[in-house]
Design a protein around this motif. Structure first.
Motif, PDB file in Angstrom:
ATOM      1  N   VAL A 192       0.843  -1.195   0.000  1.00 45.42           N
ATOM      2  CA  VAL A 192       0.000   0.000   0.000  1.00 45.42           C
ATOM      3  C   VAL A 192       0.877   1.244   0.000  1.00 45.42           C
ATOM      4  N   ARG A 193       0.583   2.192  -0.893  1.00 51.30           N
ATOM      5  CA  ARG A 193       1.296   3.476  -0.939  1.00 51.30           C
ATOM      6  C   ARG A 193       0.662   4.378   0.116  1.00 51.30           C
ATOM      7  N   VAL A 194       1.448   4.776   1.093  1.00 55.06           N
ATOM      8  CA  VAL A 194       0.923   5.499   2.250  1.00 55.06           C
ATOM      9  C   VAL A 194       1.707   6.789   2.467  1.00 55.06           C
ATOM     10  N   ILE A 195       1.256   7.562   3.439  1.00 54.42           N
ATOM     11  CA  ILE A 195       1.945   8.793   3.825  1.00 54.42           C
ATOM     12  C   ILE A 195       2.536   8.588   5.217  1.00 54.42           C
ATOM     13  N   ALA A 196       3.859   8.688   5.309  1.00 61.43           N
ATOM     14  CA  ALA A 196       4.554   8.623   6.593  1.00 61.43           C
ATOM     15  C   ALA A 196       4.708  10.042   7.120  1.00 61.43           C
ATOM     16  N   TYR A 197       4.596  10.205   8.444  1.00 59.61           N
ATOM     17  CA  TYR A 197       4.679  11.554   9.001  1.00 59.61           C
ATOM     18  C   TYR A 197       5.418  11.554  10.339  1.00 59.61           C
ATOM     19  N   ALA A 198       6.007  12.694  10.657  1.00 60.77           N
ATOM     20  CA  ALA A 198       6.694  12.874  11.935  1.00 60.77           C
ATOM     21  C   ALA A 198       5.650  13.105  13.019  1.00 60.77           C
ATOM     22  N   LYS A 199       5.603  12.214  13.994  1.00 62.36           N
ATOM     23  CA  LYS A 199       4.573  12.303  15.032  1.00 62.36           C
ATOM     24  C   LYS A 199       4.680  13.590  15.845  1.00 62.36           C
ATOM     25  N   ASP A 200       5.899  14.135  15.966  1.00 62.93           N
ATOM     26  CA  ASP A 200       6.074  15.324  16.804  1.00 62.93           C
ATOM     27  C   ASP A 200       5.821  16.627  16.047  1.00 62.93           C
ATOM     28  N   ARG A 201       5.592  16.551  14.731  1.00 60.85           N
ATOM     29  CA  ARG A 201       5.443  17.781  13.960  1.00 60.85           C
ATOM     30  C   ARG A 201       4.193  17.818  13.079  1.00 60.85           C
ATOM     31  N   ARG A 250       7.801  20.668   2.774  1.00 62.33           N
ATOM     32  CA  ARG A 250       7.713  19.694   3.865  1.00 62.33           C
ATOM     33  C   ARG A 250       7.588  18.241   3.383  1.00 62.33           C
ATOM     34  N   ILE A 251       7.601  18.007   2.068  1.00 57.88           N
ATOM     35  CA  ILE A 251       7.345  16.667   1.524  1.00 57.88           C
ATOM     36  C   ILE A 251       8.611  16.062   0.923  1.00 57.88           C
ATOM     37  N   CYS A 252       8.882  14.795   1.283  1.00 56.00           N
ATOM     38  CA  CYS A 252       9.933  14.009   0.648  1.00 56.00           C
ATOM     39  C   CYS A 252       9.287  12.889  -0.177  1.00 56.00           C
ATOM     40  N   VAL A 253       9.873  12.629  -1.350  1.00 57.56           N
ATOM     41  CA  VAL A 253       9.311  11.602  -2.229  1.00 57.56           C
ATOM     42  C   VAL A 253      10.383  11.167  -3.217  1.00 57.56           C
ATOM     43  N   ALA A 288      15.211  12.728  10.247  1.00 54.37           N
ATOM     44  CA  ALA A 288      16.299  13.710  10.338  1.00 54.37           C
ATOM     45  C   ALA A 288      15.805  15.141  10.207  1.00 54.37           C
ATOM     46  N   ARG A 289      14.484  15.319  10.137  1.00 57.32           N
ATOM     47  CA  ARG A 289      13.839  16.629  10.068  1.00 57.32           C
ATOM     48  C   ARG A 289      14.123  17.355   8.746  1.00 57.32           C
ATOM     49  N   GLU A 290      14.473  16.600   7.703  1.00 55.52           N
ATOM     50  CA  GLU A 290      14.622  17.200   6.384  1.00 55.52           C
ATOM     51  C   GLU A 290      13.261  17.470   5.747  1.00 55.52           C
ATOM     52  N   CYS A 291      12.266  16.778   6.218  1.00 54.56           N
ATOM     53  CA  CYS A 291      10.891  16.966   5.766  1.00 54.56           C
ATOM     54  C   CYS A 291       9.983  16.447   6.876  1.00 54.56           C
ATOM     55  N   ASP A 292       8.702  16.696   6.743  1.00 52.50           N
ATOM     56  CA  ASP A 292       7.750  16.289   7.779  1.00 52.50           C
ATOM     57  C   ASP A 292       6.879  15.117   7.356  1.00 52.50           C
ATOM     58  N   VAL A 293       6.686  14.948   6.050  1.00 52.94           N
ATOM     59  CA  VAL A 293       5.895  13.832   5.539  1.00 52.94           C
ATOM     60  C   VAL A 293       6.609  13.241   4.325  1.00 52.94           C
ATOM     61  N   ALA A 294       6.301  11.981   4.030  1.00 56.63           N
ATOM     62  CA  ALA A 294       6.903  11.307   2.879  1.00 56.63           C
ATOM     63  C   ALA A 294       5.917  10.301   2.312  1.00 56.63           C
ATOM     64  N   ILE A 295       6.017  10.074   1.023  1.00 55.49           N
ATOM     65  CA  ILE A 295       5.188   9.074   0.348  1.00 55.49           C
ATOM     66  C   ILE A 295       6.012   7.798   0.208  1.00 55.49           C
ATOM     67  N   ILE A 296       5.509   6.691   0.791  1.00 57.10           N
ATOM     68  CA  ILE A 296       6.271   5.439   0.831  1.00 57.10           C
ATOM     69  C   ILE A 296       5.324   4.251   0.668  1.00 57.10           C
ATOM     70  N   ILE A 342      12.000   7.802   4.700  1.00 54.46           N
ATOM     71  CA  ILE A 342      11.704   7.654   6.131  1.00 54.46           C
ATOM     72  C   ILE A 342      12.826   8.262   6.973  1.00 54.46           C
ATOM     73  N   ARG A 343      14.065   7.990   6.593  1.00 47.79           N
ATOM     74  CA  ARG A 343      15.199   8.549   7.339  1.00 47.79           C
ATOM     75  C   ARG A 343      15.211  10.073   7.237  1.00 47.79           C
ATOM     76  N   ALA A 344      14.784  10.605   6.103  1.00 46.90           N
ATOM     77  CA  ALA A 344      14.749  12.058   5.937  1.00 46.90           C
ATOM     78  C   ALA A 344      13.719  12.687   6.873  1.00 46.90           C
ATOM     79  N   VAL A 345      12.574  12.040   7.045  1.00 38.24           N
ATOM     80  CA  VAL A 345      11.579  12.542   7.996  1.00 38.24           C
ATOM     81  C   VAL A 345      12.156  12.528   9.408  1.00 38.24           C
TER      82      VAL A 345
END
Length: 350
Positions: free
Chosen positions: A135-144, A164-167, A219-227, A214-217
């Motif tokens: 499933v293609r989902v959106i990963a997000y930083a829980k603290d942000r 704020r998006i990494c992909v 590391a605070r390089e972005c707040d959400v990512a498509i994975i 996921i590692r970028a989220v």
């Protein structure tokens, strides 16, 4: 339960093969010979699968591995000389390409077992089928990030996500299939508007794989990512303390694809066009859809079963919760891939 614990538990359980006869309703088995499996997968689950199949049937599995596009080209180039019995690859887009290249042949013997697979997860004529779901989902930083702010992929085009998006890049087949599904569901114009909005909101130029997003989220390089969902599950089940911590910091949203539920893709297989061991190949393809094989994929690779009734033990998948799925046929993901790539090019998605 960690991955290693799950792997050990599952392999011990498979030794008895108490329920494996369910995969072969006729009760027959060739009991000899080989099946040549050409595969783009490289997971521990598949090694367990091959061992279980051989133990159950006596048929040895010869495995030939190659990356998806190279695998397709190799079988195509071999033509009538090909020794492939079964072709396996990941993502419906690649399965469609393999079908278009003439790599599959009809397998009417599978009609009964394929009835257990939802219609949208198999090629309409049965030339190939999905045996596990990703499933293609959106990963997000829980603290942000407040997850209530995102319910659909469309939400990511809002200006609040600017920077704020990494992909991954547009040449990634997962992203091509995601956009192809949008084309199928809402049309090319809507799909292009979405892609343009993501480009405007990217935190950085696309780079790396889903693990890198996921590692970028983290590391605070972005707040959400498509994975794909199982990449995050690997972190959450990891015995590496650092990776496990990352997994605990990241949440997951099964975002709607338009109004149709989450975007579901597959790993899949089909009977090779020139299969020299057809009967053995049919047994293997049936085996992919057995309850025990479906459990292997869920417990060792964190993929969802395609058989709705299949049971498994995976705390992380359970924690992800229930979700609704889109009903776009997987064949359309490949059929619309060319249009998806043209859209990516037009909007400047690298």
């Amino acid at each position: 339960m960690t991955f290693a614990t799950a792997c050990k538990s599952l392999l011990v359980g498979l030794v008895s093969f108490s329920a494996l006869s369910a995969c072969n309703p006729s009760g027959s088995s060739s009991g000899e010979g080989v099946v040549n499996v050409y595969t783009a997968r490289h997971y521990a689950s598949d090694d367990a699968l091959y061992e279980a199949f051989t133990e159950h049937t006596g048929i040895e599995v010869n495995v030939i591995e190659a990356p998806g596009d190279l695998l397709i080209e190799r079988v195509r180039a071999d033509g009538d000389r090909s020794q492939a019995d079964v072709v396996i690859t990941v993502d419906a887009g690649r399965l469609w390409r393999a079908d278009e290249a003439g790599l599959f042949q009809p397998a009417p013997e599978l009609e009964g077992v394929l009835a257990n697979v939802p219609a949208n997860l198999r090629q309409p004529d049965g030339d190939w089928f999905g045996f596990s779901k990703r499933v293609r989902v959106i990963a997000y930083a829980k603290d942000r990030v407040d997850p209530s702010e995102i319910s659909s992929f469309e939400d990511l085009t809002d200006p609040q996500w600017r920077g704020r998006i990494c992909v991954r890049s547009s040449n990634n087949v997962y992203n091509q299939s995601l956009l192809a599904a949008m084309v199928a569901q809402d049309g090319a114009e809507a799909a292009e508007a979405w892609a343009r909005g993501i480009v405007e909101n990217m935190a950085r130029p696309p780079q790396g794989g889903d693990t890198d997003q996921i590692r970028a989220v983290a590391a605070r390089e972005c707040d959400v990512a498509i994975i794909n969902h199982y990449y995050l599950a690997r972190f959450m089940r990891s015995e590496n303390p650092g990776d496990h911590e990352i997994g605990e910091e990241i949440g997951v949203i099964f975002a709607d694809l338009g109004d149709g539920g989450a975007h579901v893709n597959v790993s899949g297989a089909g009977l090779a066009a020139n299969a020299p061991n057809r009967e053995n190949a049919i047994e293997f393809l049936e085996f992919l859809l057995s309850d025990d094989s479906q459990r292997i994929f869920a417990e060792l690779t964190n993929e969802y079963p395609v058989i709705p009734s299949a049971a498994y033990d995976n705390d992380v998948l359970d924690a992800f919760g229930d979700f609704s799925s889109d009903d776009v046929n997987v064949d359309e993901l490949g059929a619309n891939a060319g249009e998806a790539q043209r859209i990516f090019d037009r909007v400047g998605w690298p």
